[in-house]
Design an enzyme around this catalytic site. Structure first.
Site, PDB file in Angstrom:
ATOM      1  N   ASP A 158      -1.256   1.455  -3.882  1.00 55.83           N
ATOM      2  CA  ASP A 158      -2.124   0.406  -4.421  1.00 55.83           C
ATOM      3  C   ASP A 158      -3.508   0.914  -4.805  1.00 55.83           C
ATOM      4  O   ASP A 158      -4.363   0.129  -5.207  1.00 55.83           O
ATOM      5  CB  ASP A 158      -2.225  -0.775  -3.454  1.00 55.83           C
ATOM      6  CG  ASP A 158      -3.053  -0.458  -2.212  1.00 55.83           C
ATOM      7  OD1 ASP A 158      -3.091   0.722  -1.806  1.00 55.83           O
ATOM      8  OD2 ASP A 158      -3.639  -1.392  -1.633  1.00 55.83           O
ATOM      9  N   ASP A 197      -2.629   6.375  -3.311  1.00 52.59           N
ATOM     10  CA  ASP A 197      -1.462   5.744  -2.696  1.00 52.59           C
ATOM     11  C   ASP A 197      -0.969   4.631  -3.616  1.00 52.59           C
ATOM     12  O   ASP A 197      -1.476   4.457  -4.725  1.00 52.59           O
ATOM     13  CB  ASP A 197      -1.788   5.232  -1.294  1.00 52.59           C
ATOM     14  CG  ASP A 197      -2.792   4.092  -1.294  1.00 52.59           C
ATOM     15  OD1 ASP A 197      -3.544   3.955  -2.278  1.00 52.59           O
ATOM     16  OD2 ASP A 197      -2.834   3.336  -0.308  1.00 52.59           O
ATOM     17  N   SER A 248       0.805  -1.210   0.000  1.00 47.74           N
ATOM     18  CA  SER A 248       0.000   0.000   0.000  1.00 47.74           C
ATOM     19  C   SER A 248       0.846   1.271   0.000  1.00 47.74           C
ATOM     20  O   SER A 248       1.573   1.547  -0.945  1.00 47.74           O
ATOM     21  CB  SER A 248      -0.950  -0.036   1.204  1.00 47.74           C
ATOM     22  OG  SER A 248      -1.881   1.010   1.175  1.00 47.74           O
ATOM     23  N   ASP A 274      -6.103   2.285  -3.142  1.00 47.80           N
ATOM     24  CA  ASP A 274      -7.335   2.234  -2.349  1.00 47.80           C
ATOM     25  C   ASP A 274      -7.518   3.474  -1.483  1.00 47.80           C
ATOM     26  O   ASP A 274      -8.537   3.619  -0.811  1.00 47.80           O
ATOM     27  CB  ASP A 274      -7.417   0.963  -1.501  1.00 47.80           C
ATOM     28  CG  ASP A 274      -6.279   0.819  -0.498  1.00 47.80           C
ATOM     29  OD1 ASP A 274      -5.399   1.706  -0.465  1.00 47.80           O
ATOM     30  OD2 ASP A 274      -6.260  -0.185   0.235  1.00 47.80           O
TER      31      ASP A 274
END
Length: 449
Positions: A244, A242, A103, A246
């Site tokens: 990833d 960010d 992430s 999400d």
């Protein structure tokens, strides 16, 4: 009494690459264990996506090997946002979705997280079952039952169309100049397409991943680059994801940062005005008190969950509400997605702006955020700040000084080896001073231990 998990945190298994458990051999066993729990001797199919970290290649191969050994076939999607895996797990009718990502963490971290066939995070009992398998002897299935592996090249296009479907077909982004910051992460090749195809003029930063520059000075955790770019290009707004995809943060035309709390406020008030809210809003213990007060003025219900998007989701389902999220930028719009989705959340904000013909500055006029200071402390493993008596005494002292117009929150990060110290109140200088004081007490106690 809750059972303590050995490997899974609040968002999968995560850590430093090369340090247990983020090693190729463990990840292969993780695939075998998850495959065994999933397959039950009946085969199965898993989709695997990843962000842009260099180590993703290594762990993708390890997972593929582990699932194959368990008799489960894999569909490899390459770099894709986490919410895309949530969506595509359902779209492909897969039995499990897997994301290789850490992430918002630096490139030298990585992690594995899973989605159920419904596109939701795995429940605790399934993660505990996988851990039980990991601690035992995991056999390889018979050679004729080994899983196969496939590549799915059209996955990015499918996800782009899904994101666009969350934006009203009668609307267009034409006339808007948007700066996108993709954090050199998993949205780098899909987010620009979404906003361009909806009509916006798009300027991009953080869209040149090289395996080690993910989240490096860009993205939702480093919004300064986006704020500067919005001002220098005279753009209408900016959107930062960010690593990833999400999480999302926004920047208005004046270069002012709007976090997840502001995103929730804009979406909630717009839906309330149209009779489309469907209940109230779920925040977390970290949500700014200003958001709670602003929603109260709008007669919008608000409740707090534990920190972590999985807990936001649990509370949404319990209350049968549709909207929730974290100030870090995880926002869940349950009428479209079953997890945090940065692109979809940003589009909901833009829909509100277009409907009301207002700028982001105007949409947030009713939201006054209280000063909040967050200090992250990286402490030795042998010290538990949350159970230390001296630390508890200092927390009580800080709370007494704040009175009824402030809060103190001390918690462990679920994704990094950190203790987070948060102080919130009406006076910025007091909040800063008290947060630093509390953090110093924690450091001194840690050093003594």
């Amino acid at each position: 009494m809750a059972v303590k998990r050995r490997y899974f945190g609040t968002d999968g298994v995560r850590g430093r690459v090369g340090q247990y458990p983020i090693t190729p051999d463990f990840v292969m066993r993780l695939g075998m264990a998850a495959g065994k729990v999933l397959a039950r001797g009946q085969g199965g199919r898993v989709i695997i996506g990843k962000d842009t970290r260099l180590s993703g290649y290594m762990f993708e191969a390890a997972l593929e090997s582990g699932f194959s050994a368990a008799g489960v076939s894999t569909v490899l999607l390459g770099p894709m946002p986490t919410p895309a895996i949530s969506y595509l797990t359902k779209a492909f009718r897969a039995d499990l979705g897997v994301v290789i990502s850490a992430s918002h963490n630096p490139f030298f971290d990585n992690g594995i997280k899973f989605f159920s066939r419904e596109g939701t995070k795995l429940p605790d009992e399934i993660e505990l079952e996988i851990e039980k398998e990991l601690d035992g002897e995991i056999g390889i299935t018979d050679p004729q039952n080994l899983g196969r592996a496939f590549r799915q090249d059209d996955a990015p296009g499918r996800y782009v169309e899904f994101c666009k479907s969350s934006f009203d077909s009668s609307m267009s982004l034409e006339g808007l100049h948007i700066v996108l910051d993709c954090a050199n992460g998993a949205t780098y090749h899909v987010a620009p397409l979404v906003f361009k195809e909806l009509g916006a003029k798009v300027t991009t930063i953080g869209t040149s991943p090289n395996g080690i520059n993910i989240n490096d000075g860009v993205g939702s955790t480093h919004p300064e680059a986006l704020m500067s770019k919005v001002l220098s290009t005279n753009a209408d707004l900016g959107i930062a994801f960010d690593g990833d995809g999400d999480r999302v943060m926004l920047v208005d035309g004046k270069g002012r940062l709007l976090d997840g709390d502001a995103v929730l406020y804009i979406i909630a008030t717009d839906r309330k005005a149209r009779g489309k809210l469907g209940g109230g809003v779920v925040g977390t213990l970290m949500s700014n008190l200003g958001l709670e007060l602003a929603l109260k003025r709008e007669s919008i219900g608000f409740t707090r969950s534990a920190v972590g998007d999985r807990y936001v989701m649990e509370t949404l389902l319990e209350k049968n509400w549709r909207l929730g999220g974290e100030n870090s930028g995880h926002v869940i719009c349950l009428d479209y997605v079953s997890t945090g989705d940065g692109i979809v959340s940003a589009l909901q904000v833009l829909k509100a702006a277009i409907r009301q013909q207002k700028s982001l500055e105007e949409l947030t006029e009713g939201l006054t955020m209280l000063p909040q200071e967050l200090i992250n402390l990286r402490l030795s493993a042998g010290f538990d700040a949350l159970s230390d008596e001296r630390v508890h005494e200092e927390v009580k002292a800080v709370e007494a000084e704040l009175g009824s117009h402030g809060r103190v929150l001390l918690r462990k990060s679920g994704t990094e080896p950190l203790v987070r110290v948060m102080v919130e109140g009406e006076d910025r200088e007091q909040v800063h001073s008290l947060a630093v004081r509390l953090a110093d007490v924690i450091r001194r106690q840690a050093e003594e231990v």
